[in-house]
Write a protein that holds these residues in place. Sequence first.
Motif, short mmCIF file in Angstrom:
data_model
loop_
_atom_site.label_atom_id
_atom_site.label_comp_id
_atom_site.label_asym_id
_atom_site.label_seq_id
_atom_site.Cartn_x
_atom_site.Cartn_y
_atom_site.Cartn_z
N ASN A 66 22.23 5.51 -9.00
CA ASN A 66 23.02 5.39 -10.23
C ASN A 66 22.18 5.29 -11.49
N ILE A 67 20.94 4.88 -11.36
CA ILE A 67 20.07 4.74 -12.53
C ILE A 67 18.71 5.34 -12.22
N ILE A 68 17.88 5.43 -13.23
CA ILE A 68 16.48 5.78 -13.02
C ILE A 68 15.77 4.51 -12.55
N ALA A 69 14.95 4.61 -11.53
CA ALA A 69 14.30 3.44 -10.94
C ALA A 69 13.57 2.62 -12.01
N GLY A 70 13.64 1.29 -11.89
CA GLY A 70 13.01 0.41 -12.87
C GLY A 70 11.53 0.65 -13.03
N LEU A 71 10.84 1.02 -11.95
CA LEU A 71 9.40 1.30 -12.03
C LEU A 71 9.10 2.51 -12.91
N LEU A 72 10.11 3.30 -13.19
CA LEU A 72 9.91 4.53 -13.96
C LEU A 72 10.48 4.46 -15.37
N GLN A 73 11.16 3.39 -15.72
CA GLN A 73 11.86 3.33 -17.00
C GLN A 73 10.91 3.07 -18.17
N THR A 74 11.18 3.73 -19.29
CA THR A 74 10.48 3.41 -20.53
C THR A 74 11.10 2.13 -21.10
N PRO A 75 10.39 1.44 -22.00
CA PRO A 75 10.97 0.23 -22.60
C PRO A 75 12.31 0.49 -23.27
N VAL B 48 0.84 -1.20 0.00
CA VAL B 48 0.00 0.00 0.00
C VAL B 48 0.87 1.25 0.00
N GLU B 49 2.16 1.08 0.27
CA GLU B 49 3.09 2.19 0.22
C GLU B 49 4.43 1.68 -0.29
N ILE B 50 4.99 2.39 -1.27
CA ILE B 50 6.26 2.02 -1.87
C ILE B 50 7.18 3.24 -1.85
N GLY B 51 8.36 3.07 -1.31
CA GLY B 51 9.36 4.13 -1.29
C GLY B 51 10.63 3.66 -1.96
N VAL B 52 11.15 4.43 -2.93
CA VAL B 52 12.32 4.02 -3.70
C VAL B 52 13.32 5.16 -3.78
N TYR B 53 14.58 4.84 -3.50
CA TYR B 53 15.68 5.78 -3.76
C TYR B 53 16.66 5.08 -4.69
N GLU B 54 17.06 5.77 -5.76
CA GLU B 54 18.05 5.25 -6.69
C GLU B 54 19.17 6.26 -6.86
N VAL C 267 1.87 -1.68 -11.02
CA VAL C 267 1.46 -1.03 -9.76
C VAL C 267 0.76 0.29 -10.03
N PHE C 268 1.06 0.93 -11.16
CA PHE C 268 0.42 2.21 -11.48
C PHE C 268 -1.02 2.03 -11.95
N ASP C 269 -1.40 0.79 -12.27
CA ASP C 269 -2.75 0.53 -12.76
C ASP C 269 -3.69 0.05 -11.67
N ARG C 270 -3.18 -0.10 -10.45
CA ARG C 270 -4.01 -0.62 -9.37
C ARG C 270 -5.07 0.39 -8.91
N ASP C 271 -6.19 -0.15 -8.44
CA ASP C 271 -7.27 0.69 -7.93
C ASP C 271 -7.86 0.02 -6.68
N PRO C 272 -7.66 0.60 -5.50
CA PRO C 272 -7.00 1.89 -5.26
C PRO C 272 -5.49 1.79 -5.43
N ALA C 273 -4.90 2.89 -5.82
CA ALA C 273 -3.46 2.93 -6.07
C ALA C 273 -2.69 3.00 -4.76
N PRO C 274 -1.49 2.44 -4.74
CA PRO C 274 -0.65 2.60 -3.56
C PRO C 274 -0.06 4.00 -3.52
N SER C 275 0.42 4.40 -2.36
CA SER C 275 1.17 5.66 -2.25
C SER C 275 2.62 5.36 -2.62
N ILE C 276 3.15 6.07 -3.62
CA ILE C 276 4.48 5.75 -4.14
C ILE C 276 5.37 6.99 -4.06
N HIS C 277 6.57 6.80 -3.53
CA HIS C 277 7.54 7.90 -3.38
C HIS C 277 8.85 7.52 -4.06
N PHE C 278 9.37 8.43 -4.87
CA PHE C 278 10.66 8.21 -5.54
C PHE C 278 11.61 9.34 -5.20
N VAL C 279 12.87 9.00 -5.00
CA VAL C 279 13.94 9.99 -4.95
C VAL C 279 15.01 9.53 -5.93
#
Length: 283
Positions: free
Chosen positions: A119-128, A111-117, A160-172
């Motif tokens: 050296n790279i852009i987080a995998g959850l955010l990468q385009t193909p 229900v809550e995801i926190g990510v810090y990366e 995870v971005f398609d879930r309803d209700p969506a989780p709270s997601i934090h990226f740094v």
Amino acid sequence: MLRTEADEPGWEVDPDDEWGVAVVATVGRQLKLRREAVGMRAGEFGRAVGYGEDLVYKIESGKRIPRQEYLDRADEVLGAGGLLAAMKEDVAKVRYPKKVRDLAQMEARAVEIGVYECNIIAGLLQTPEHARAVIKAAQPPYSLDDVERMVAARLARQSVFDRDPAPSIHFVLEEAPLRRQVGGTMVWRRQLERLLEVGRLHYVTLQVMPTNTEPHPGLDGRIELLKFPDGAAAGRSDGAFNGRPITDPKQLRILELRYGTIRAQALSSRESLAFIEQLLGDT
């Protein structure tokens, strides 16, 4: 020409993946039973689906993961009425590396995801395209088939971005990877646009850690924290925790302290989106 093992590198079953081994063995057994039920020999069936006899035997014995098009063709040739093709979803999951599949399952429950990366852009955010360029940069290089397998696994986590209700997601994210034009200018620009798209979602907070800042507790590497509906939590971190999943409350408190400090030191969400917009505008 009939397909052989040389035409399908990277489709072996991981012997350490117990669930994957069970799935592929079950699918292989069903394929063999269906083939024998219609009175087809392995060689005859192989010619009908475009595969060599040896490869047919290995798929049926659970030693090889069948491609989705193999299951579609087998369903048609054997008149299975969609029963063989219906197994494609589970077979597709087996193609993902076990550790990635396990991570995706945890993220799907969180229900809550926190990510810090760092050296790279987080995998959850990468385009193909960005993911493909990053994975291709590995040394020694992966086979093209393995590259596509890993890209598919990484993109599957983004459900995870398609879930309803969506989780709270934090990226740094660190500033330096945002400036690195991975895959060329167009791929890089599309990646920045994707960051803006996700960063504007109402349940997402995206922050940038500027390069010109004081040292912070994320310099050892990535951090990910997951919290679940029942109050349980899990995390992983490079450095002291070697990237392994942890659930011990004491260790989790350490990760939460580090992640909280990182978030406090990074640019605000509004400042971060403005920073990414400026990067796009400068090109």
